[in-house]
Design a protein around this motif. Structure first.
Motif, PDB file in Angstrom:
ATOM      1  N   GLU A 150       0.889  -1.072   0.086  1.00  0.00           N
ATOM      2  CA  GLU A 150       0.040  -0.005  -0.092  1.00  0.00           C
ATOM      3  C   GLU A 150       0.928   1.126   0.040  1.00  0.00           C
ATOM      4  OE1 GLU A 150      -0.251  -1.804   4.269  1.00  0.00           O
ATOM      5  OE2 GLU A 150      -0.475  -2.701   2.151  1.00  0.00           O
ATOM      6  N   ALA A 151       2.160   1.223   0.221  1.00  0.00           N
ATOM      7  CA  ALA A 151       3.208   2.471   0.450  1.00  0.00           C
ATOM      8  C   ALA A 151       3.174   2.773  -1.151  1.00  0.00           C
ATOM      9  CB  ALA A 151       4.419   1.994   0.955  1.00  0.00           C
ATOM     10  N   GLY A 152       3.200   1.716  -2.084  1.00  0.00           N
ATOM     11  CA  GLY A 152       3.250   2.190  -3.544  1.00  0.00           C
ATOM     12  C   GLY A 152       4.624   2.415  -4.251  1.00  0.00           C
ATOM     13  N   LEU A 153       5.573   1.795  -3.466  1.00  0.00           N
ATOM     14  CA  LEU A 153       6.967   1.969  -3.713  1.00  0.00           C
ATOM     15  C   LEU A 153       7.204   1.399  -5.140  1.00  0.00           C
ATOM     16  CD1 LEU A 153       9.770   2.760  -3.394  1.00  0.00           C
ATOM     17  CD2 LEU A 153      10.268   0.599  -2.103  1.00  0.00           C
TER      18      LEU A 153
ATOM     19  N   VAL B  66       8.356   3.776  -8.401  1.00  0.00           N
ATOM     20  CA  VAL B  66       9.552   3.383  -9.161  1.00  0.00           C
ATOM     21  C   VAL B  66       9.263   3.100 -10.514  1.00  0.00           C
ATOM     22  CG1 VAL B  66      11.741   1.852  -9.177  1.00  0.00           C
ATOM     23  CG2 VAL B  66      11.027   2.750  -7.120  1.00  0.00           C
ATOM     24  N   ALA B  67       8.366   2.309 -11.014  1.00  0.00           N
ATOM     25  CA  ALA B  67       7.898   2.126 -12.366  1.00  0.00           C
ATOM     26  C   ALA B  67       7.507   3.315 -13.129  1.00  0.00           C
ATOM     27  CB  ALA B  67       6.516   1.262 -12.419  1.00  0.00           C
TER      28      ALA B  67
ATOM     29  N   HIS C  19       8.941   6.057 -12.868  1.00  0.00           N
ATOM     30  CA  HIS C  19      10.436   7.026 -12.981  1.00  0.00           C
ATOM     31  C   HIS C  19      10.904   6.678 -14.541  1.00  0.00           C
ATOM     32  CE1 HIS C  19      12.070   7.299  -8.793  1.00  0.00           C
ATOM     33  NE2 HIS C  19      10.896   7.883  -8.904  1.00  0.00           N
ATOM     34  N   ALA C  20      10.700   5.766 -15.282  1.00  0.00           N
ATOM     35  CA  ALA C  20      11.051   5.611 -16.550  1.00  0.00           C
ATOM     36  C   ALA C  20      10.312   6.443 -17.352  1.00  0.00           C
ATOM     37  CB  ALA C  20      10.747   4.114 -17.377  1.00  0.00           C
ATOM     38  N   GLY C  21       8.969   6.866 -17.051  1.00  0.00           N
ATOM     39  CA  GLY C  21       8.257   8.039 -17.672  1.00  0.00           C
ATOM     40  C   GLY C  21       8.783   9.560 -17.344  1.00  0.00           C
ATOM     41  N   LEU C  22       9.255   9.595 -16.001  1.00  0.00           N
ATOM     42  CA  LEU C  22       9.670  10.947 -15.506  1.00  0.00           C
ATOM     43  C   LEU C  22      11.286  11.056 -16.282  1.00  0.00           C
ATOM     44  CD1 LEU C  22       8.630  11.024 -12.134  1.00  0.00           C
ATOM     45  CD2 LEU C  22       7.678  11.973 -13.902  1.00  0.00           C
ATOM     46  N   ARG C  23      11.886  10.233 -16.393  1.00  0.00           N
ATOM     47  CA  ARG C  23      13.249  10.340 -17.211  1.00  0.00           C
ATOM     48  C   ARG C  23      12.993  10.671 -18.770  1.00  0.00           C
ATOM     49  NH1 ARG C  23      14.984   6.126 -13.539  1.00  0.00           N
ATOM     50  NH2 ARG C  23      16.756   6.978 -12.275  1.00  0.00           N
TER      51      ARG C  23
END
Length: 763
Positions: free
Chosen positions: A623-626, A630-631, A633-637
């Motif tokens: 439920e913390a959604g880590l 992280v998944a 992050h590819a789009g954010l890069r």
């Protein structure tokens, strides 16, 4: 082992029975019969101890067993038959306790062998055939039912499988795998039945190799045991002096006997090896197979650690690090053309380009007339255009040279290699490839420093230009680059002049250096069999941080072993003083020494438990959604790349406003909600796991700075859209976009490293 165990237990049962019968006779006033029974119970143990002492002496060792022998015979001669029986019980009980303790310490290793698959279900012509695991051959299709162990290495033939790999890696959470995933023997099916295709026989598979390594680990005698023997010589001499003085000054030989009784058997010969074997068991539970307690002892004294680069510090798979294009060509358009042609090759660089294009959601067309030149590059047609993709030499052979505008790409070549793209007879783009560091590497180096490692170096066959950036990022102390396997051995010998050396590697070319080092550590999850055979320890998890964990376990185990020696000798010394002054009669002294033995051995077994520095934070709950964050992050890069492109496009004038407005809207739609989700659920959960006053404070501060830059970008775009506003806003707009790109890239890297230990994969 089984025969010795039965003999020791028979002796223990004989002594215990004799002591009990003698005690019952003494309580009924039959003292003579009691002494006879007690003596009869003690003498077989004296014979057993005498034979063991003679064998040790023949092997060049002197053990404290001679004190036990003297105590039993002396007690019998001085009419202290009850004390003789208690000492005999102490000796027999100590050996039985040693067997139990070593069995407890080796439980993780023996469990590996016990779980080895014996049977398998083979699918043949639509039927299920039960076969011995030894009959599995590469190419066989196997059925693995719920709860069964994967019998051989292979690949998954069904859509999905859920595997429990805790026995192999120490990871507590099951892994969900997809079609084509590699399967390792020894994992347990934690989901529905699935089919797999064997790629190796059971004997040649991962689990069989692990069992062989575990058997080697279980059958060694640690150097610290010999250190304990040296302590034993000193202790025997001290015991002889104290007992002799007690007799001389008191005139009572019983006092000398009392000293002998409390001095034997010294727990140091039991506790020290038990602590080290417990370290072997602790390591096995964490997915680290150590080939014996002797390796634990050497590993604890390591002062220099050398790492191979490719496959050890880096995953060994190139990735796209940067794209440089000529003016007028967008980076995504260049990548689309390169990936299209790259589909015609299986080269790792080609695979990386295709993967990068798919990550960006690009529609990659099929190439036409694609042809590959080995070691050079590819040629073909994409969308009707003649396209070349390959090294600089490949293009120069065809009369093409990179233009000056792409000189930046050549300067970035230290990051890895460069693949050049030519379209229509003109070089238009450069793709800088890099084999990035494993995410846990930086943390591994810091932990090694904290453990007291004085020097950390890199030993690689790669050129110095590729090794230098890695060494700089990790702040390494030495770089041995461009070396052959023989050169790696020379590097190990050179570093050994400064102290004990551990070498960490994974490939066939690392095997000689692994064997030459004081301790060789092999990356066994995806490394080569040659490296695993040459190494002293094998990491079953594809994570280099387990090397630092192995060292932490070794240091704690050795420290506990030495502490157990000191504890046992100190308590025995105190008891000897009381006995010399007549305050401990032989019978009571024997009971006291038994308690000392038990205390020392139980203390040694604490090496099985994780130490304060060994306990990593528990993984975060779902439920913390880590995993989701992280998944993303590819789009954010990719968004960060667009920020850089937007900053460069500012030079095109007001025509870039529409693209910049779209970019700003995407920041509001993707980046800011991502940060809000992190601060609402992920960061509070991470803070509770990591501890400290405000562990997530720096990351939250970065969020605030990113949000401020996003607001500034929106304001600047609004200003630029006003009449005559472009000239006043464009320079600051460019600076803001570059600043936002740099801060976002830094934040993503810092966040991933800060939260790496909290991911379930880290366990």
């Amino acid at each position: 082992m089984g025969t010795a165990w039965n003999r020791r237990n028979a002796l223990l049962a004989w002594v215990a029975l004799g002591l009990a019968i003698g005690t019952a006779l003494a309580l009924t006033d039959r003292a003579l019969a009691a002494r006879i029974v007690w003596s009869a119970a003690a003498l077989p143990v004296a014979l057993h101890v005498g034979l063991a002492a003679a064998q040790a002496l023949a092997g060049g060792r002197v053990g404290v067993d001679v004190i036990a022998l003297a105590a039993i015979l002396g007690a019998a001669a001085l009419d202290e038959a009850a004390a003789a029986a208690v000492v005999a019980l102490m000796v027999a009980g100590g050996e039985a306790l040693e067997d139990w303790a070593q069995g407890r310490a080796k439980r993780s290793l023996t469990a590996l062998a016990a779980r080895a698959p014996r049977r398998a279900a083979r699918l043949a012509e639509g039927t299920v055939e039960e076969i011995d695991a030894a009959a599995i051959r590469p190419g066989d299709t196997l059925l693995v039912r719920p709860g069964e162990t994967v019998p051989a290495d292979g690949t998954l033939a069904d859509a999905e499988a859920v595997l429990d790999e805790s026995a192999l890696t120490g990871e507590p959470l099951p892994r969900r795998l997809r079609t084509g995933a590699e399967l390792r023997s020894g994992a347990v099916n934690a989901g529905a039945a699935f089919r797999m295709r064997a790629t190796a026989s059971a004997e040649a598979s991962t689990y069989a190799a692990i069992v062989r390594l575990a058997e080697q680990a279980a059958a060694s005698r640690a150097p610290l045991t010999r250190l304990a023997d040296r302590f034993a010589v000193v202790f025997i001499a001290a015991t002889a002096v104290v007992s002799g003085l007690a007799w001389v000054f008191s005139g009572d030989p019983v006092r000398a006997l009392a000293v002998l009784v409390v001095a034997t058997p010294c727990p140091l010969i039991l506790a020290a090896p038990i602590a080290l074997v417990a370290g072997v068991g602790r390591a096995a539970a964490r997915g680290i197979v150590v080939k014996g307690a002797g390796v634990i002892e050497r590993l604890a004294r390591i002062r220099i650690v050398l790492f191979d680069k490719t496959g050890t510090l880096t995953p060994g798979r190139p990735r796209l690090a940067a794209i440089e294009t000529v003016p007028g060509l967008r980076r995504e358009a260049a990548l689309r053309l390169a990936a299209a042609l790259a589909q015609g090759s299986t080269h790792p660089v080609s695979a990386a380009l295709v993967a990068a294009a798919r990550e960006r959601g690009l529609a990659v067309p099929a190439p036409e007339a694609a042809a590959e030149t080995a070691g050079g590059g590819l040629s073909g047609h994409v969308d009707g255009q003649a396209v070349l993709l390959g090294s600089e030499g490949f293009l120069r052979e065809r009369g093409l040279a990179p233009p000056e505008t792409l000189a930046i790409a050549a300067s970035l070549a230290v990051a890895g290699s460069v693949a050049w793209l030519a379209v229509g007879g003109r070089v238009v783009a450069a793709f800088v490839m890099a084999d990035g560091l494993r995410p846990e590497v930086r943390r591994t180096v810091r932990r090694l420093r904290a453990l007291g490692v004085e020097r950390i170096g890199l030993v690689t066959g790669d050129r110095g230009e590729a090794a230098a950036p890695v060494a700089a990022v990790l702040r390494l102390d030495a770089v041995h680059a461009g070396v052959s396997p023989a050169g790696k051995i020379a590097a190990v010998h050179e570093e050994r002049a400064r102290g004990t050396v551990a070498m960490v590697g994974d490939g066939v070319n690392d095997a000689p250096a692994l064997a030459a080092a004081d301790v060789g550590i092999a990356m066994g999850a995806h490394g080569t069999a040659a490296a695993a055979e040459a190494a002293d320890a094998v990491l079953l998890v594809d994570r280099v941080d387990r090397a630092a964990e192995a060292m932490a376990i070794a240091r704690r185990s050795r420290a506990i072993a030495i502490q157990a020696i000191v504890l046992g000798m100190a308590l025995s010394g105190i008891a000897m003083g009381f006995a010399a002054f007549g305050h401990l009669p032989p019978l009571i002294g024997a009971l006291v020494q038994e308690a000392i033995d038990v205390a020392a051995i139980l203390f040694a077994l604490t090496a099985l438990r994780p130490g304060r520095d060994d306990v990593a934070p528990a993984p975060l709950p779902d439920e913390a959604g880590l995993a989701d964050r992280v998944a993303e992050h590819a789009g954010l890069r990719r968004l960060a790349e667009r920020l850089r492109e937007g900053a460069e496009a500012v030079g095109d004038g007001p025509e870039s406003l529409r693209a910049l407005a779209t970019l700003e809207a995407d920041l509001r739609a993707e980046l800011l909600p991502h940060q809000a989700e992190e601060e609402q659920a992920l960061y509070p959960a991470a803070a509770r796991r990591l501890g400290g006053r405000d562990p997530m404070g720096p990351l939250i501060r970065m969020h605030a700075e990113i949000e401020a830059l996003c607001r500034r970008l929106a304001s600047l775009l609004h200003l630029a859209e006003q009449q005559d506003g472009w000239n006043g806003a464009s320079a600051e707009l460019r600076r803001t976009l570059f600043a936002l790109e740099a801060l976002l890239t830094l934040h993503l890297a810092a966040e991933e490293e800060a939260l790496a230990e909290l991911a379930s994969e880290a366990r």
